[in-house]
Write a protein that holds these residues in place. Structure first.
Motif, PDB file in Angstrom:
ATOM      1  N   ASP A 222      19.007 -12.885  26.697  1.00 18.17           N
ATOM      2  CA  ASP A 222      19.750 -12.010  25.370  1.00 18.17           C
ATOM      3  C   ASP A 222      20.325 -12.551  24.857  1.00 18.17           C
ATOM      4  N   GLY A 223      20.527 -13.526  24.340  1.00 19.90           N
ATOM      5  CA  GLY A 223      21.241 -13.830  23.534  1.00 19.90           C
ATOM      6  C   GLY A 223      21.472 -14.059  22.116  1.00 19.90           C
ATOM      7  N   GLU A 224      22.364 -13.870  21.247  1.00 21.29           N
ATOM      8  CA  GLU A 224      22.033 -13.395  19.874  1.00 21.29           C
ATOM      9  C   GLU A 224      21.635 -13.841  19.036  1.00 21.29           C
ATOM     10  N   PHE A 225      20.528 -14.750  18.939  1.00 17.28           N
ATOM     11  CA  PHE A 225      20.374 -15.565  18.158  1.00 17.28           C
ATOM     12  C   PHE A 225      18.358 -16.067  18.102  1.00 17.28           C
ATOM     13  N   ILE A 226      17.855 -15.521  17.137  1.00 18.84           N
ATOM     14  CA  ILE A 226      17.067 -16.664  17.647  1.00 18.84           C
ATOM     15  C   ILE A 226      16.153 -17.624  17.874  1.00 18.84           C
ATOM     16  N   PHE A 227      15.480 -17.917  18.359  1.00 17.74           N
ATOM     17  CA  PHE A 227      15.583 -19.526  18.765  1.00 17.74           C
ATOM     18  C   PHE A 227      13.930 -19.441  18.000  1.00 17.74           C
ATOM     19  N   TYR A 228      13.888 -20.674  17.592  1.00 18.69           N
ATOM     20  CA  TYR A 228      11.966 -20.732  17.862  1.00 18.69           C
ATOM     21  C   TYR A 228      11.571 -22.310  18.077  1.00 18.69           C
ATOM     22  N   ALA A 229      10.911 -21.860  19.127  1.00 17.85           N
ATOM     23  CA  ALA A 229      10.473 -23.197  19.887  1.00 17.85           C
ATOM     24  C   ALA A 229       9.164 -23.507  19.985  1.00 17.85           C
ATOM     25  N   ARG A 230       7.739 -23.814  20.372  1.00 15.92           N
ATOM     26  CA  ARG A 230       7.059 -24.572  20.100  1.00 15.92           C
ATOM     27  C   ARG A 230       6.224 -23.018  20.158  1.00 15.92           C
ATOM     28  N   GLY A 231       5.812 -22.010  21.037  1.00 12.55           N
ATOM     29  CA  GLY A 231       4.948 -21.064  21.363  1.00 12.55           C
ATOM     30  C   GLY A 231       4.767 -19.764  19.997  1.00 12.55           C
ATOM     31  N   LYS A 266      20.484 -17.295   9.763  1.00 17.34           N
ATOM     32  CA  LYS A 266      20.361 -17.377  11.527  1.00 17.34           C
ATOM     33  C   LYS A 266      19.459 -17.618  12.202  1.00 17.34           C
ATOM     34  N   TYR A 267      19.193 -19.245  12.903  1.00 19.24           N
ATOM     35  CA  TYR A 267      18.271 -19.670  14.113  1.00 19.24           C
ATOM     36  C   TYR A 267      18.722 -20.940  14.618  1.00 19.24           C
ATOM     37  N   ALA A 268      18.173 -21.201  15.862  1.00 20.21           N
ATOM     38  CA  ALA A 268      17.899 -22.211  16.562  1.00 20.21           C
ATOM     39  C   ALA A 268      16.686 -23.101  16.347  1.00 20.21           C
ATOM     40  N   LEU A 269      16.445 -24.197  16.633  1.00 19.23           N
ATOM     41  CA  LEU A 269      14.964 -24.319  16.699  1.00 19.23           C
ATOM     42  C   LEU A 269      15.135 -25.542  17.601  1.00 19.23           C
ATOM     43  N   HIS A 270      13.897 -25.602  17.888  1.00 22.53           N
ATOM     44  CA  HIS A 270      13.857 -26.604  19.658  1.00 22.53           C
ATOM     45  C   HIS A 270      13.330 -28.462  18.268  1.00 22.53           C
TER      46      HIS A 270
END
Length: 376
Positions: A222-231, A266-270
């Motif tokens: 339920d995190g607030e920000f989108i997190f782009y991983a490898r999938g 805003k986003y997080a990244l793997h």
């Protein structure tokens, strides 16, 4: 009252008894042959091979031991990772970590059992996560003991007839959407094919290329920000690393050179995903469309291996990119954004119709396959 309601009222008004799935037919064990061996012997033969729920290869009759081949319609259990079921009618085999069921009990329609199992996927996914700390995993016992309601045969057949019709309509929409996607890819390639009459620059000279710092285990549902991983599907995280417009792609895994995301905000990244932030010379959507269209072909042209399994930063820095005028970039973006929306945006056009049809199908499927339990 529908025909199915009438049949239930007539034939089983007091409820429906259930039976364990394992008692309704034969459980097939598959083959001990390794997936890598299967890939080396592939060649378009009549025997389809499944591993992990996916097709590995189509092989010749003599490539698989005869005892390992299932030659009648059966239900394949996808028991690891994303839990699910497939109904397959041609000769096939599968790895031993999978299993399948051939339903042959008198008075039981195999397609009915398959449709019922589809209503149980979510429950089984939860069970698979609870029993495995790493990759979600079902056991044979989980499916063998799964209770399947068995109404009178006439009820089963009528439900199958209705759901087959829904399935056919969905398949027709999927085929039409796939044709639209092929058309879009054709026009995208045409719009993004350039000659020497415009300047070309290495991507590293006109864009910032970097990676993130997170691991997949950092994700919070339920995190607030989108997190782009490898999938292919983004995750969520409670913090962000960047606030920008960027193109995101996996650094390794099955999505290498094929899966791209467009970040805006805003986003997080793997730590093994790459971000490409275009400079002033490039429209960010233009370079997004160009990467989607050309980057996998670039990897094929420059790689000495049959396939690229991981990316390194120099591959991006040296990647040649056309730089037409900003006005031309914006003209191309306006056209391709419209095409992409028509084949991808679930709020409009065929994607919206297909999403609505799937939702309707799942609603009726779940409703038709919910029965009052017969009292003991």
């Amino acid at each position: 009252m529908s025909r199915i309601d009438e049949l239930i009222q007539e034939l089983c008004p007091d409820g429906v008894a259930g039976r364990p799935l394992g008692s309704l037919g034969t459980r097939n064990k598959g083959t001990a042959m390794t997936a890598s061996k299967m890939k080396t012997i592939g060649g378009g033969g009549p025997i389809r091979v499944f591993a992990g729920g996916q097709t590995v290869a189509d092989v010749a009759e003599d490539a698989i031991p005869a005892k390992d081949i299932v030659r009648v319609p059966s239900i394949i259990v996808k028991s690891r990772g994303h839990i699910g079921f497939s109904y397959y009618e041609r000769p096939f085999t599968h790895k031993t970590e999978l299993w399948s069921y051939t339903i042959d009990a008198p008075g039981v329609d195999q397609k009915f059992v398959y449709y019922y199992l589809l209503t149980q996927v979510e429950k089984l996914q939860v069970l698979a996560r609870a029993t495995s700390v790493k990759l979600p995993q079902l056991s044979v016992r989980d499916t063998d003991t799964l209770n399947v309601p068995v109404p009178p045969f006439e009820v089963q057949r009528e439900i199958v007839r209705v759901l087959d019709k829904f399935t056919q309509l969905e398949a027709e929409l999927e085929a039409e959407l796939e044709a639209r996607r092929s058309q879009y890819e054709h026009y995208r390639t045409e719009f993004l094919t350039f000659g020497d009459d415009i300047p070309w620059r290495p991507l590293g000279e006109i864009a910032t290329v970097g990676t993130g710092r997170h691991d997949t285990k950092d994700a919070t549902p339920d995190g607030e920000f989108i997190f782009y991983a490898r999938g292919r599907e983004p995750l969520r995280l409670d913090s962000y690393d960047f606030d920008e417009r960027a193109i995101i792609t996996a650094g390794d895994g099955v999505g290498v050179g094929k899966v791209f995301h467009f970040a805006d905000g805003k986003y997080a990244l793997h730590q093994r995903a790459y971000r490409v932030v275009p400079g002033e010379q490039l429209d960010s959507r233009f370079i997004y469309h160009y990467l989607v269209s050309d980057f996998s072909r670039y990897l094929e042209r420059t790689s000495v291996h049959a396939s690229v399994t991981s990316l390194r930063r120099p591959m991006f820095l040296k990647y040649p990119v056309p730089v037409p005028s900003r006005a031309e970039q914006e003209r191309i973006v306006a056209t391709l954004d419209k095409f992409e929306a028509l084949v991808s945006d679930i709020s409009i056009g065929l994607p919206a119709e297909l999403a609505a049809r799937r939702k309707q199908y799942e609603h009726y499927r779940d409703r038709l396959l919910t029965f009052k339990e017969l009292a003991s």
